[in-house]
Design an enzyme around this catalytic site. Structure first.
Site, PDB file in Angstrom:
ATOM      1  N   ASP A   1       0.851  -1.188   0.000  1.00 35.36           N
ATOM      2  CA  ASP A   1       0.000   0.000   0.000  1.00 35.36           C
ATOM      3  C   ASP A   1       0.886   1.237   0.000  1.00 35.36           C
ATOM      4  O   ASP A   1       1.756   1.386   0.864  1.00 35.36           O
ATOM      5  CB  ASP A   1      -0.920   0.013   1.221  1.00 35.36           C
ATOM      6  CG  ASP A   1      -2.116   0.941   1.040  1.00 35.36           C
ATOM      7  OD1 ASP A   1      -2.467   1.227  -0.124  1.00 35.36           O
ATOM      8  OD2 ASP A   1      -2.687   1.370   2.049  1.00 35.36           O
TER       9      ASP A   1
ATOM     10  N   LYS B   1      -4.541  -1.972  10.952  1.00 41.27           N
ATOM     11  CA  LYS B   1      -4.066  -1.970   9.574  1.00 41.27           C
ATOM     12  C   LYS B   1      -3.900  -3.372   9.010  1.00 41.27           C
ATOM     13  O   LYS B   1      -3.458  -3.525   7.880  1.00 41.27           O
ATOM     14  CB  LYS B   1      -2.720  -1.227   9.463  1.00 41.27           C
ATOM     15  CG  LYS B   1      -2.814   0.256   9.696  1.00 41.27           C
ATOM     16  CD  LYS B   1      -3.761   0.956   8.723  1.00 41.27           C
ATOM     17  CE  LYS B   1      -3.233   0.949   7.307  1.00 41.27           C
ATOM     18  NZ  LYS B   1      -4.127   1.699   6.393  1.00 41.27           N
TER      19      LYS B   1
ATOM     20  N   THR C   1      -4.768   6.450   0.590  1.00 33.29           N
ATOM     21  CA  THR C   1      -5.965   7.285   0.567  1.00 33.29           C
ATOM     22  C   THR C   1      -5.839   8.383  -0.474  1.00 33.29           C
ATOM     23  O   THR C   1      -4.824   9.080  -0.541  1.00 33.29           O
ATOM     24  CB  THR C   1      -6.193   7.907   1.954  1.00 33.29           C
ATOM     25  OG1 THR C   1      -6.250   6.872   2.930  1.00 33.29           O
ATOM     26  CG2 THR C   1      -7.491   8.694   1.995  1.00 33.29           C
TER      27      THR C   1
ATOM     28  N   ARG D   1       2.016  16.545  13.161  1.00 33.81           N
ATOM     29  CA  ARG D   1       3.333  17.162  13.274  1.00 33.81           C
ATOM     30  C   ARG D   1       3.308  18.677  13.076  1.00 33.81           C
ATOM     31  O   ARG D   1       4.329  19.338  13.255  1.00 33.81           O
ATOM     32  CB  ARG D   1       4.306  16.550  12.245  1.00 33.81           C
ATOM     33  CG  ARG D   1       4.634  15.094  12.489  1.00 33.81           C
ATOM     34  CD  ARG D   1       5.736  14.614  11.548  1.00 33.81           C
ATOM     35  NE  ARG D   1       5.321  14.704  10.153  1.00 33.81           N
ATOM     36  CZ  ARG D   1       4.669  13.740   9.512  1.00 33.81           C
ATOM     37  NH1 ARG D   1       4.352  12.626  10.139  1.00 33.81           N
ATOM     38  NH2 ARG D   1       4.331  13.892   8.249  1.00 33.81           N
TER      39      ARG D   1
ATOM     40  N   GLU E   1      -9.484   4.345  -1.680  1.00 30.56           N
ATOM     41  CA  GLU E   1      -8.291   4.040  -2.460  1.00 30.56           C
ATOM     42  C   GLU E   1      -8.647   3.317  -3.750  1.00 30.56           C
ATOM     43  O   GLU E   1      -9.780   2.863  -3.947  1.00 30.56           O
ATOM     44  CB  GLU E   1      -7.326   3.137  -1.662  1.00 30.56           C
ATOM     45  CG  GLU E   1      -6.887   3.694  -0.322  1.00 30.56           C
ATOM     46  CD  GLU E   1      -5.715   2.917   0.264  1.00 30.56           C
ATOM     47  OE1 GLU E   1      -4.953   2.294  -0.521  1.00 30.56           O
ATOM     48  OE2 GLU E   1      -5.563   2.924   1.502  1.00 30.56           O
TER      49      GLU E   1
ATOM     50  N   GLU F   1     -10.669   4.041   4.130  1.00 33.92           N
ATOM     51  CA  GLU F   1      -9.734   4.796   3.299  1.00 33.92           C
ATOM     52  C   GLU F   1     -10.133   4.615   1.844  1.00 33.92           C
ATOM     53  O   GLU F   1     -10.179   3.480   1.342  1.00 33.92           O
ATOM     54  CB  GLU F   1      -8.289   4.342   3.541  1.00 33.92           C
ATOM     55  CG  GLU F   1      -7.777   4.715   4.924  1.00 33.92           C
ATOM     56  CD  GLU F   1      -6.297   4.407   5.122  1.00 33.92           C
ATOM     57  OE1 GLU F   1      -5.669   3.870   4.189  1.00 33.92           O
ATOM     58  OE2 GLU F   1      -5.777   4.698   6.214  1.00 33.92           O
TER      59      GLU F   1
ATOM     60  N   HIS G   1      -3.575  14.033   1.012  1.00 29.84           N
ATOM     61  CA  HIS G   1      -3.793  13.169   2.172  1.00 29.84           C
ATOM     62  C   HIS G   1      -2.582  13.204   3.099  1.00 29.84           C
ATOM     63  O   HIS G   1      -2.729  13.367   4.317  1.00 29.84           O
ATOM     64  CB  HIS G   1      -4.052  11.735   1.721  1.00 29.84           C
ATOM     65  CG  HIS G   1      -4.109  10.745   2.840  1.00 29.84           C
ATOM     66  ND1 HIS G   1      -5.100  10.755   3.793  1.00 29.84           N
ATOM     67  CD2 HIS G   1      -3.266   9.721   3.174  1.00 29.84           C
ATOM     68  CE1 HIS G   1      -4.885   9.765   4.659  1.00 29.84           C
ATOM     69  NE2 HIS G   1      -3.773   9.134   4.309  1.00 29.84           N
TER      70      HIS G   1
END
Length: 410
Positions: free
Chosen positions: A129, A244, A341, A145, A204, A202, A136
């Site tokens: 992935d 995940k 994503t 952050r 995708e 997500e 994103h």
């Protein structure tokens, strides 16, 4: 181009598409290869002799369409893929009588989609992935952050990816259980065990490898499309700790790159310019309109929560496979590579609840007093995607899933 099979104007599966899938029926429980046309499935195991008549290269593999995955067919390479696709378009054409006027063969060859059970289209050996959407990555980085360090230093130089669990890739419609694991409720306190409380979807897409490469040999970017068989929708269900690896849903129909070729567009400008092995000439993005809908367990209606587009993706399919193999990694038929994503530039095009609620600070209003920050037990998520042609649609169908309660939660 028209087919003798009736195809509604809003159908995802006109003769311009013809995606491949693996299906079975109550009458014939053996999974086998079919293509979608309108509301029907053309059973290729039934018409294999007709296909081989027009594609003699398949004569040495008469059982290939009776197999329970696309792997063997995908391994034959793009010249065969293109020849079979052209053959199927001719056979299904309104002007071709070979199948149209053969009442006995036609009765055996077509199955209504609503009577079929769909299976994973490929035996997936490995699953990678990527993290290929700049919007994103910027949104998530900003949350955790700050805006000054939103993107990691290497992000604009190479397509970042991680190795996922192929064992938990499931076909659309498969219900999944909420994962359990440890979480920290307060700093300096011991962790507690329980069910994930911030479960997410997500939005995708993913491509499936058709032809692999030898160990130690890279796939150059200008030959990458010869190794990509087709594309599916993908929901990489997500959450903290073990969220995940518990499930990744993909759509059952694989849309070939040849069907997507008319929808090639120029992708985002890449600054700084990538290193030579990642440089691509010409358009390499696809104009695929994407949508995610959620039906809360306490509601009878779906609500569209986001609309995005594959063309927003910063790193292209070809760049992803070129980087994946530049170190000598050998890809194999059936390997799955997700985009990560896919978020767009507007708030309404963010591809996950993490972004849509901005890390749980906001709520999504589903009307009738129902609100959500993340996915609750019993909620259903449906992803859809399509390309808009002139008078037709090339679509992917649905990628759906429902979340069931955790079974290991105390």
């Amino acid at each position: 181009m028209k087919s003798f099979i009736k195809v509604a104007p809003d159908s995802h599966f006109p003769i311009q598409n013809l995606p491949y899938g693996i299906f079975s029926t109550v009458e014939n429980p053996n999974p086998r290869v079919g293509v979608a046309i309108g509301d029907e499935i053309l059973d290729l195991s039934v018409i294999h002799a007709l296909i081989e008549k027009h594609v003699p290269e398949l004569g040495q593999k008469p059982m290939i369409f009776k197999e329970s995955s696309l792997n063997s067919f995908m391994s034959l390479g793009r010249p065969i893929w293109k020849a079979v696709r052209k053959c199927l378009q001719n056979i299904l054409s309104a002007d071709n009588s070979e199948l149209r006027d053969d009442a006995e063969l036609r009765a055996k060859a077509f199955v209504a989609q609503n009577l079929a059970n769909m299976h994973l289209p490929a035996q997936i050996g490995d699953y990678t992935d990527f993290y290929a959407s700049k919007e994103h990555a910027t949104n998530v980085g900003t949350m955790f952050r700050g805006s000054d360090n939103a993107l990691m230093p290497n992000w604009t130089h190479l397509p970042v990816g991680y190795h996922g669990r192929s064992s938990s890739v499931v076909v659309s419609g498969t219900a999944l259980r909420r994962p359990c694991g440890q979480r920290l409720l307060a700093k300096n306190n011991p962790p507690v065990f329980g069910a994930s409380i911030r479960l997410d979807f997500e939005l995708e897409m993913a491509f499936i490898i058709g032809v692999g490469n030898e160990l130690g040999n890279a796939i150059p970017i200008n030959k990458a499309n010869n190794h990509i068989f087709g594309v599916v929708l993908m929901n990489d269900w997500s959450g903290p700790f073990l969220g995940k690896n518990f499930g990744t849903s993909i759509s059952p129909w694989v849309v070939t790159l040849d069907a997507l070729e008319p929808f090639l567009v120029k992708g985002p400008e890449q600054k700084p310019e990538p290193l030579p092995y990642l440089r691509d000439n010409g358009p390499s993005a696809y104009n695929v309109q994407l949508e995610a809908k959620i039906k809360p367990y306490d509601s009878n209606a779906y609500k569209t929560v986001t609309r995005s587009n594959l063309k927003y993706m910063y790193w292209s399919f070809k760049q992803q496979i070129a980087h994946h193999t530049v170190g000598g990694c050998n890809m194999r038929p059936g390997d799955l590579c997700g985009t990560g994503t896919i978020s767009g530039p507007s708030e309404g095009s963010r591809g996950s609840l993490l972004e849509l609620t901005w890390n749980g600070q906001n709520e999504i209003d589903y009307d009738n007093g129902i609100k959500r920050k993340f996915i609750e037990d019993g909620d259903e998520v449906v992803l859809t995607g399509y390309c808009q042609g002139e008078g037709y649609i090339v679509g992917f169908g649905d990628c759906s899933g429902k979340i069931l309660p955790a079974i290991n939660s105390p």
